[in-house]
Design a protein around this motif. Sequence first.
Motif, PDB file in Angstrom:
ATOM      1  N   TRP B 148     -66.848 -60.214 -14.647  1.00  0.00           N
ATOM      2  CA  TRP B 148     -66.122 -61.162 -15.500  1.00  0.00           C
ATOM      3  C   TRP B 148     -64.681 -60.716 -15.685  1.00  0.00           C
ATOM      4  N   LEU B 155     -57.946 -64.992 -12.617  1.00  0.00           N
ATOM      5  CA  LEU B 155     -57.517 -66.245 -13.243  1.00  0.00           C
ATOM      6  C   LEU B 155     -56.087 -66.119 -13.731  1.00  0.00           C
TER       7      LEU B 155
ATOM      8  N   LEU C  53     -67.088 -81.104 -16.846  1.00  0.00           N
ATOM      9  CA  LEU C  53     -65.879 -80.293 -16.871  1.00  0.00           C
ATOM     10  C   LEU C  53     -64.817 -80.775 -17.856  1.00  0.00           C
ATOM     11  N   ILE C 236     -71.283 -67.883 -15.424  1.00  0.00           N
ATOM     12  CA  ILE C 236     -69.982 -67.410 -14.932  1.00  0.00           C
ATOM     13  C   ILE C 236     -69.869 -67.650 -13.431  1.00  0.00           C
ATOM     14  N   GLU C 238     -71.399 -69.912 -11.697  1.00  0.00           N
ATOM     15  CA  GLU C 238     -71.253 -71.356 -11.473  1.00  0.00           C
ATOM     16  C   GLU C 238     -69.803 -71.795 -11.634  1.00  0.00           C
ATOM     17  N   ARG C 240     -67.029 -70.384 -10.987  1.00  0.00           N
ATOM     18  CA  ARG C 240     -65.970 -69.925 -10.086  1.00  0.00           C
ATOM     19  C   ARG C 240     -65.395 -71.028  -9.211  1.00  0.00           C
ATOM     20  N   GLU C 241     -66.260 -71.961  -8.820  1.00  0.00           N
ATOM     21  CA  GLU C 241     -65.791 -73.051  -7.970  1.00  0.00           C
ATOM     22  C   GLU C 241     -64.768 -73.941  -8.668  1.00  0.00           C
ATOM     23  N   TYR C 242     -64.788 -73.901  -9.999  1.00  0.00           N
ATOM     24  CA  TYR C 242     -63.966 -74.864 -10.739  1.00  0.00           C
ATOM     25  C   TYR C 242     -62.760 -74.210 -11.389  1.00  0.00           C
ATOM     26  N   LEU C 243     -62.499 -72.956 -11.040  1.00  0.00           N
ATOM     27  CA  LEU C 243     -61.311 -72.293 -11.553  1.00  0.00           C
ATOM     28  C   LEU C 243     -60.118 -72.694 -10.687  1.00  0.00           C
ATOM     29  N   PRO C 244     -58.928 -72.630 -11.205  1.00  0.00           N
ATOM     30  CA  PRO C 244     -58.549 -72.241 -12.562  1.00  0.00           C
ATOM     31  C   PRO C 244     -58.659 -73.362 -13.582  1.00  0.00           C
ATOM     32  N   GLN C 245     -58.923 -74.603 -13.158  1.00  0.00           N
ATOM     33  CA  GLN C 245     -58.919 -75.692 -14.144  1.00  0.00           C
ATOM     34  C   GLN C 245     -59.905 -75.448 -15.289  1.00  0.00           C
ATOM     35  N   TRP C 247     -61.244 -73.098 -16.980  1.00  0.00           N
ATOM     36  CA  TRP C 247     -61.245 -71.698 -17.433  1.00  0.00           C
ATOM     37  C   TRP C 247     -62.283 -71.444 -18.508  1.00  0.00           C
ATOM     38  N   ALA C 250     -65.792 -70.215 -17.485  1.00  0.00           N
ATOM     39  CA  ALA C 250     -65.979 -68.789 -17.202  1.00  0.00           C
ATOM     40  C   ALA C 250     -65.782 -67.940 -18.446  1.00  0.00           C
ATOM     41  N   ALA C 251     -64.829 -68.355 -19.282  1.00  0.00           N
ATOM     42  CA  ALA C 251     -64.440 -67.497 -20.403  1.00  0.00           C
ATOM     43  C   ALA C 251     -65.541 -67.387 -21.458  1.00  0.00           C
ATOM     44  N   GLY C 254     -68.686 -65.141 -20.648  1.00  0.00           N
ATOM     45  CA  GLY C 254     -68.247 -63.753 -20.487  1.00  0.00           C
ATOM     46  C   GLY C 254     -67.970 -63.113 -21.830  1.00  0.00           C
TER      47      GLY C 254
END
Lengths: 535, 334, 287
Positions: B148, B155, C53, C236, C238, C240-245, C247, C250-251, C254
Amino acid sequence: MKHVQLSLPKALTRFTQRGIVVVLAIATTLALAAGCKSKPSTPAKFVFANTSNYDTMDPHQAFDVGRVAVRLNLYDGLYRWHDNPPKIEPWLAESYTVSPDGLTWTFKLKQGSKFHDGSEVTADDVVYSTERIFGVGKGAASLFTRMLSPGSTKAVDKYTVQFTLSKPSAIFLSIVPEVHVVNSKLVKEHVKDGDWGAAWLSENDAGSGSYMLTKYDPAVGWTATRFADHFYGWGDKFIPEIEFRTVSEINTRVLGMINGDYHGTDGYLPQDQVKRLKETETVKVLEQESMRIFMFQLHNQRAPTSDVHVRRAISYAFDYDGFIKNILGGSAERNPVPIPNNMWGVPKDVTGYTYDLEKAKAELAMAKSKPKRSLTIGVLTGYAQTEQAATLLQNGLRQIGVESKIESFPWPVIVGNMSKPETSPDISIYWISTYYADPNNWIGEMFHSGGWGTFKSSSFYKNPKVDDLLDKALKTTNQEERAAAYADAARIVYNDAGGVWVYNTKWFGPFAKNVEGMRFSPVGEAQEIRWMYFQ
Amino acid sequence: MKQLVLAFKRLLWFIPTVVGLIVIVFIISRIIPADPVALVAGETATPAQVEVLRAKLGLDKPLPIQLLKYFQGLLQGDMGRSLYTTRAISADLLHRLPATIELTLAAMLVTIVLGIPLGVISAIRRNSWLDHVLRVITVSGLAIASFWLGIMLQLLFAMRLGALPLAGRMAGFPPDDITGMYTLDALLTGELGIFAVAASHLTLPALTLAFPALATVVRFTRAGVLDVAQSNFVLYERAMGFPAPVIVWKYVLRNALISTVTQIGLLFGILLAGTVVIETVFDWPGIGNYAVNSIIMSDYNAIMGFTIWAGVIFIVVNLAVDIVQTFIDPRETA
Amino acid sequence: MKTSLFVLRKLMEDRVAFLGLLLILGLVFCAVFAPWLATYPGDVWDLHPVNRLLPPDGQFLFGTDRMGSDIYSRILFGARITILVAVIAVGASLIIGVPIGLVAGYYHNWFSDLLMRVSDIFLAVPQVVLAIAIAQTLGPSLPNVILALSVTYWPWFTRLVYAETRSLQNEIFIESSIALGASPWRVIVYHILPNVSSPIIVRTSIGMGFTILTAATLGFLGLGAPPPTPEWGRMISESREYLPQAWWYAAAPGMAIFLVVMGFNLLGDGLRDILDPRIRRGQKDDG
C-alpha cells in the motif's frame, strides 16, 4: 583512558560529517535524476509495451496473442492473416492447391526468400518446421495433430511442400499461418539431447521475418532491427528498429503512453484508462471490432446446470446492459451466440437473452433439477473483468434464489480443472480470442463433443445434431454450406442455452500520434510492425 | 575453542536444514491441484496430448522418485528447467539476482545511513518531541502494508507529480553488463545519464522497501544505546563527571558495530521478504517478482529453485551472524 | 485477576499504548456493529453499476468501488474478516508453537534439537513466501489463508518460548522444584508456562498485527478470499486499475489496515514495557 575519550568524539564528528555529505550527495543525485526527464525527440525506434512476459522467443512454443509479436515480426509463415475482417493472404508461399478429396495440400514457395543469415528459405525448412511443431509438442501442436500426423509432410522439390492430412479439414488453411518457418540448418546446429533446439531457440532467432532479433532479455523484452532483404520488400517508409517491452502494470503502460515512452500498447485496457489516453494530446486510440467472445461456460453434464431450464434461468439472470454499458463503459457489443457478430456463419436473426428476472424465475420453476447447492463460478486470477462479471451474475442469481460462490483460479489451474467433467466448475468465465479466423475457432471447438477436455469445450455439451452439423462444416470447403451449418448449430446451442455469451470485444489500440500505417487484424492485433512508419 | 565447536555444530546442522526445506517445499509444490502440464501443452490440447507431455517432462512418475531425481540434479548444480520456457532455473535466478541485490543494497543503505543516527538521536533526546515523532514514525513503519505504501508513493510521485518513474528498472535496455546492477554499472562506465535514469527508477522501490526495516533499526539502536547508557560502567563514568555526549558516542561506536552485525541477518530477512511484494508492485524484474509469477503459474521447478535460493541465503546469513556474534560478544554463548 | 487489573491500570497511564487499545476496540466495535454503522449494509452483495467509482461525498463517505458499492460499508464488514483471520491464525500458531517450544526448551536431547531444526526450516524462508506458496497450492479462499498463516507463523512462538524456557531453567525456583521431585509436566505447566506468558502475550499482540499484514498481502496478490468478500488487501489490488482517478478506492482500505496494525503494535509495545521487567527496570532508572 582519558586520551582515548578525548579523541573519539572528534573522529565521530568527522564520521558524521562525512555521513551527512554522503546523504546530501545521494539526495542531490536523486533530485537531479528526478529533474531530467528525457524529452521525446524524433524516435528511431518503435517501443511497444506488452502485457505478457516474453519468456520464450521460440515461435513454436507459444500460440497466444500475448507473444504474437515474436511470430509476426521475426518469423514468416506460408500464409498470413491480415486486416479486419481477416483475410488470409499468401506470404512465404505464392499459391496452394488442394486435392478433390481434401487430403493433399500442396504449397508453392516464392523463390529467393532469405533467412536472416542469408540462406534461402526452402521446402525442407517448412517440413522441418512442421515436424518441429510436433516434436516440441506445445503451442499450436495440439491443433495440427487433429488432422496431420508427424512424418506426413514432404518436400516435393526445393520450392514445393506437400501436407497429407489424415482427414479432410476445412480449417487447415486457416491454421497454416502457425507453421512459422525456422532456418532448419541453423536450428539443427543447436539441438541438444533431441530437444529440437528448444533451449537455444527460446532466446535466439532463426527466422526470415521482417525484423532480426538484436537483444533479448526475458525480464525486459527484446529489440530487433529491420531485415532489409526481407522477401516482401520494403517501401520508402518504415520503422528501422523495434522494441517490445514487458510492462505488466496497466498504469505503467498508460503513463508511458502519455509520457511518450511507448508508441503502442495493448488494446484491451479498462475504459477508464482508454478515456485518459483519448484525452492525451500525443496519443490516438484506434477503434476496431475484434473477434474475442466473453462468455460463461455452463457445465452441461452435472446437475443442476445439466437442466436446460436452469441454464436458461442463468441466461436471464445476468445484467448484460449494466455490465456492458456501465462497467465496461459501452466499450463492447452484445454478442448472443458462440460465433462473433462480425464472423461469417453467425445467425443474424438471434437477438439473445435479456436481463429478465421474472423470466428467469419462470424457467427455474420449470426445472426438474432445482439448484439446491451453491454453484461454483470460476474466474481468472488477475483478470478483474471476469471477477466483475461474476459478482454481477452472482447478484442476479441471488435474486432468483440461487446461491453461488466465486472461485478465482490462475489460468493453469482452471485449464487443468476444465479438462475433466468432475473437476470443471459449474460456471467458468473467460474469453475466446481469434486463434484463427474461422467459426470453428469458436462454436466448432466449444460445442463439438469430440473436443471435451480442452479448455474451449469446458461446457461438456453433447448434442448429436450439433456434432453432425459441425462435422459437416469441416468436411466441405464450400463456404456457403459451411456458413449454413454453423448458423444452424449456433441456433440449436442458443436454444439449449449451452452457455451464456456476453459480448464481442472492441479493440482500442493506443498509439503515439505520429505513428501511421497500422494494420489491425483480430489475429495478431496490429502487432506486425512492418507496415508502420513515423510521420 | 568453545566458539569453534559451537560454530562447527551449527555448520553441521546446515545440510539437514536445507534438505528439510527442499522436502517441505517439494511436497507443497506437488500437491497443487493445478495441472501446469495442461497449460504447457497449449490451450487446445486434448487430454491424451497432455499425458504424452507429462511423461516427457517426467511428471508422471511417483513423487518420491521425482524428489530423488531432483536431489540428484541438485547435486550436479542442476535445478531443473522451467516448465514454460525450458530455460534452466539456475540461469533464470542468476539473471535476476543483480536486480534484487541492487534493490536490497539500496534499501539497506537507506536503512543504515538513516536508521542508526536516528536511533542514537532518539535515545539521546529521550522523551523529547523528536523522540516521540520518531517513535510514531517507526511504529508506523511496521504497521503499514508495504504494498500500500508503494502504491501511495506511486500515486503521489509518479502519477500526480510525474517526478519519478512509476515502475520498472530502466526505460529500455540496461547499460553494459558488468555487475548487473544498473546504477553501479552506469557509474563504472561513467554513463551519468543512465545512472540518473536507473537511480530514479530505484528511488521509490528502495524507499518503500527500506521503510519497515528502518523502523526496526531505529528501535534497535535506540534500545541498544539506552542499554549501554544505563550500564553501571557508564553510570560510574558519568559520576566521574564526563560529559554525557562523550560517553554516549564512545559506547555507541562499539555498540553500533555489534548491533549492526547482528541486525544484518534480521534486516536481510525483512528486506528479502519485502522484495517479494515490492518487486511485484514496482514491476521490478528481480527474484521476488519471478517467485510470485512462478507460484501463480505453478511452475514447480521455479518455485523450488527460488525457495532453495532464499532458504540457503537466509540460513547462510544467519549462520554467519551467529558465528561472528560468538566471537564479537562472547557473553551470548554462555 | 489482580495482575490483569495492574496491567490495565498501567496501560491507561501509557497514553500511546492506550491509543493502541482504543484502536483495537474500535476495530472490534466496527466488526460487531457493522450492520448498524454501515450506510449501505447491503453493499457486501449489492451492486449498482450506475454508481461506480464515485468520489467520497456525503452519500458515499469513502466513495464507491468498481461495482458501484459503498466502500465505507464494505470496509466495516471487512473488519469482521480481519478479526476472524488474525484471531484464528494466531490462535492456531499459539496452540502449535507454544507446546513445541516448551518441550524443546525443557528437554536437552536429540528430539528437542530436531523440533528446533524443523521450526528453523520454516523460519529459513520469509513467512510471506511460504504463505503465498501454500495459499496458492490450496486455492484462494478464506480458510486456506488462515491455514497458510497458521502453518507458517507457529515457529515464531516456538523460538520465543524455547529461548525463554532455556533461560528459566537456571533459575533457582525451577531447579528447586525439579530437585523436590516434581514431574516434568508439572514443572512445565505450573512453573515455566506462567513465567513465559508475558513474552507470549507481547508476541501475540505484535503477531496479530503482523498476521493482518500478511493476510492483506495474500489478498493483494489475489490469493485471499474471493469476491465479493470485502477483504481489505483485495480491495487495494482491485483499485490499481482505476488509479490515479479513484484514489479513494486504494486509500481507504490501506488506511484501515494501517490503523488496526498500528493498534496491535502500540499495544504490544506498551505491554512489553509493562510486562517485561528488564525493560521496566531500565525505564525507572532513566526516569
